[in-house]
Motif scaffolding. Sequence first.
Motif, mmCIF file in Angstrom:
data_model
loop_
_atom_site.group_PDB
_atom_site.id
_atom_site.type_symbol
_atom_site.label_atom_id
_atom_site.label_comp_id
_atom_site.label_asym_id
_atom_site.label_seq_id
_atom_site.Cartn_x
_atom_site.Cartn_y
_atom_site.Cartn_z
ATOM 1 N N ALA A 1 1.158 -1.402 0.431
ATOM 2 C CA ALA A 1 -0.083 0.096 -0.022
ATOM 3 C C ALA A 1 0.927 1.714 -0.506
ATOM 4 O O ALA A 1 0.103 2.129 -0.648
ATOM 5 C CB ALA A 1 -0.823 -0.220 1.052
ATOM 6 N N LYS A 2 1.906 1.054 1.011
ATOM 7 C CA LYS A 2 2.955 2.684 0.783
ATOM 8 C C LYS A 2 3.386 2.878 -0.476
ATOM 9 O O LYS A 2 3.838 3.892 -1.229
ATOM 10 C CB LYS A 2 4.365 2.640 1.089
ATOM 11 C CG LYS A 2 3.681 2.155 3.193
ATOM 12 C CD LYS A 2 4.463 2.510 4.190
ATOM 13 C CE LYS A 2 4.483 1.857 5.596
ATOM 14 N NZ LYS A 2 5.112 2.045 6.542
ATOM 15 N N ALA A 3 4.166 1.852 -1.386
ATOM 16 C CA ALA A 3 4.492 1.713 -2.811
ATOM 17 C C ALA A 3 3.088 2.049 -3.465
ATOM 18 O O ALA A 3 3.826 3.297 -4.844
ATOM 19 C CB ALA A 3 5.003 0.703 -3.728
ATOM 20 N N ASP A 4 1.466 1.491 -3.167
ATOM 21 C CA ASP A 4 1.069 1.742 -4.588
ATOM 22 C C ASP A 4 0.110 3.346 -4.113
ATOM 23 O O ASP A 4 0.113 4.425 -5.572
ATOM 24 C CB ASP A 4 -0.575 0.992 -4.402
ATOM 25 C CG ASP A 4 -0.368 -0.203 -4.912
ATOM 26 O OD1 ASP A 4 0.825 -0.758 -5.865
ATOM 27 O OD2 ASP A 4 -0.461 -1.075 -4.791
ATOM 28 N N HIS A 5 0.213 3.405 -2.518
ATOM 29 C CA HIS A 5 -0.039 4.996 -2.165
ATOM 30 C C HIS A 5 0.789 6.715 -2.760
ATOM 31 O O HIS A 5 0.532 7.635 -3.515
ATOM 32 C CB HIS A 5 -0.691 5.576 -0.993
ATOM 33 C CG HIS A 5 -0.829 6.575 -0.926
ATOM 34 N ND1 HIS A 5 0.902 7.959 -0.429
ATOM 35 C CD2 HIS A 5 -2.009 7.558 -0.033
ATOM 36 C CE1 HIS A 5 0.000 8.624 0.396
ATOM 37 N NE2 HIS A 5 -1.571 8.597 -0.143
ATOM 38 N N ASP A 6 2.212 5.800 -2.538
ATOM 39 C CA ASP A 6 2.799 6.658 -3.225
ATOM 40 C C ASP A 6 2.878 6.778 -5.137
ATOM 41 O O ASP A 6 2.889 8.394 -5.417
ATOM 42 C CB ASP A 6 4.231 6.404 -3.558
ATOM 43 C CG ASP A 6 4.617 6.923 -1.544
ATOM 44 O OD1 ASP A 6 3.882 7.457 -0.706
ATOM 45 O OD2 ASP A 6 5.707 5.497 -1.625
ATOM 46 N N LYS A 7 2.959 6.073 -5.795
ATOM 47 C CA LYS A 7 2.270 6.326 -7.371
ATOM 48 C C LYS A 7 0.854 6.656 -7.011
ATOM 49 O O LYS A 7 1.352 7.500 -8.332
ATOM 50 C CB LYS A 7 1.896 4.783 -7.829
ATOM 51 C CG LYS A 7 3.975 3.797 -7.198
ATOM 52 C CD LYS A 7 3.474 2.682 -8.024
ATOM 53 C CE LYS A 7 5.250 1.506 -8.813
ATOM 54 N NZ LYS A 7 4.606 0.272 -9.182
ATOM 55 N N ALA A 8 0.373 6.565 -6.598
ATOM 56 C CA ALA A 8 -0.928 7.304 -6.941
ATOM 57 C C ALA A 8 -0.796 8.800 -6.680
ATOM 58 O O ALA A 8 -1.220 9.384 -7.517
ATOM 59 C CB ALA A 8 -2.126 6.659 -5.913
ATOM 60 N N ILE A 9 -0.135 9.024 -5.757
ATOM 61 C CA ILE A 9 0.202 10.574 -4.858
ATOM 62 C C ILE A 9 1.263 10.965 -6.679
ATOM 63 O O ILE A 9 0.660 12.513 -7.020
ATOM 64 C CB ILE A 9 0.739 10.722 -4.061
ATOM 65 C CG1 ILE A 9 -0.215 10.241 -2.699
ATOM 66 C CG2 ILE A 9 2.057 12.427 -4.036
ATOM 67 C CD1 ILE A 9 -1.216 11.753 -2.385
ATOM 68 N N ALA A 10 1.979 10.278 -6.978
ATOM 69 C CA ALA A 10 2.761 10.680 -8.221
ATOM 70 C C ALA A 10 1.750 10.975 -9.051
ATOM 71 O O ALA A 10 2.347 11.897 -10.443
ATOM 72 C CB ALA A 10 3.808 9.789 -8.147
ATOM 73 N N ALA A 11 0.790 9.987 -9.413
ATOM 74 C CA ALA A 11 0.511 10.804 -10.649
ATOM 75 C C ALA A 11 -0.423 11.284 -10.642
ATOM 76 O O ALA A 11 -0.854 12.438 -11.947
ATOM 77 C CB ALA A 11 -0.366 9.437 -11.262
#
Length: 443
Positions: free
Chosen positions: A278-288
């Motif tokens: 979730a941390k990795a997905d959250h960071d990706k979603a925020i960056a996107a």
Amino acid sequence: MPDLTKLRPLPRDLDLGRKLRTFAGVDEKVLATVPHERARYTGVGGAVLGTATIATASFGLALAQIFDGWSIALLLPMLLWGLFVLNLDRWLVSSSTGSKWTRRAWLLVPRLVLACFFGVIIAEPLVLGIFGKAIEQHVQEGRRAEIEAFEKRLAGCNPTSGAAPTTGCTEADKIRTGTTPASLEQELANRREDAAALEATIRRDTEEHGKLEDLARRECAGVGGDGLTGVAGAGPECLRLRKQADDYAAAHPIAPNKAKLDDLTTRISDLEQNTGTAKADHDKAIAAEIRTRVQAKHDTYNGIGLLERFKALDELVAGNAFLLAALWAVRLFLIVIDCLPVLVKIFGGVTAYERIVETHLTSAVKSENEELRVEEARRSSSWRIQLREIEIAERKRMAEIDLELREHQVATNRKSESAVDELAALLLREAEEKTVVNERLAA
């Protein structure tokens, strides 16, 4: 005085100088009396045409900046504006101002102010065009800086997992992506606390139940010790201790709690694995989302509008004395060019053509006033005649009315006398008839 226009032939209709003098509003017949003035007014007409041409180009440049590009549809408003400026300048230089300097100043100064006002309007788009490259570069740099600051603010308000957000963030700056790692971490911490508490409960209950079981087993086996009878077999004390151990086991569900602990352990393991993902997905979603918002802001900068160009020009010259001087030099030069027709009118002095025009106008005014006075006198005489005719007609009508009234009265009198005579005759006949009747009766 002979007609001088007949002694000096007029230029041909297709003569270029005559066409240019048309823009100065001169009368070729009057100008033919002073042919040496033709060159002057040819230049004035050329200045008027040049000013109108510059105004047309300036307006086209302004429209292209407003509508973000050139289009064939801009030709019509450009031509209309050019014709308007052409006719305005033609009026400014062609209308009479007289030969007296006081009257000329009184008439020419307001025209110069008007010409300067239109000169500023015409010059500004050209100034923007001359400094266009620097203006566009300054605007692009400002936009890049604004986009970078926007991206930096979004990144600070929506940091990666484990970092703290910056201060001064609004709700619009915060990005929501559904389930966040923080919620999973909170749930993991809660489950770990539950598992630790349940594990301590199971350990305490297991130890207590083990003690009761060991005490019952020793009592039933006849082992001696504190609180034990030392008698082997299922005696009363053995049964009591055994029941006490069973009751404790029933009141404290050790086996179900162990099953719950196993489930919690499994859930904790899943949460530990999901939290990292979730941390990795959250960071990706925020960056996107940040990239999407930055691109959306970038897309709002389509073209550079007219007001934005004015603002950028002010910012460019604010801290640059050389550029400010160059700007005003170009601006004043264009304003002077736009005011050139009126300046020629002011500094050219009173020409022979203007004196002749003024003389003609004065003569025309006097002639017109004389004609008006003659016409007024004629109208006044005619009006008095008409009043006299009306008065005579009224008198005739009154005489006719009096005559008709008298005739009516005579006719009325005659009718009255005739009626009296008829009545007297009738009465006489009736008296004679009565006499005859009386005589017959007497006989």
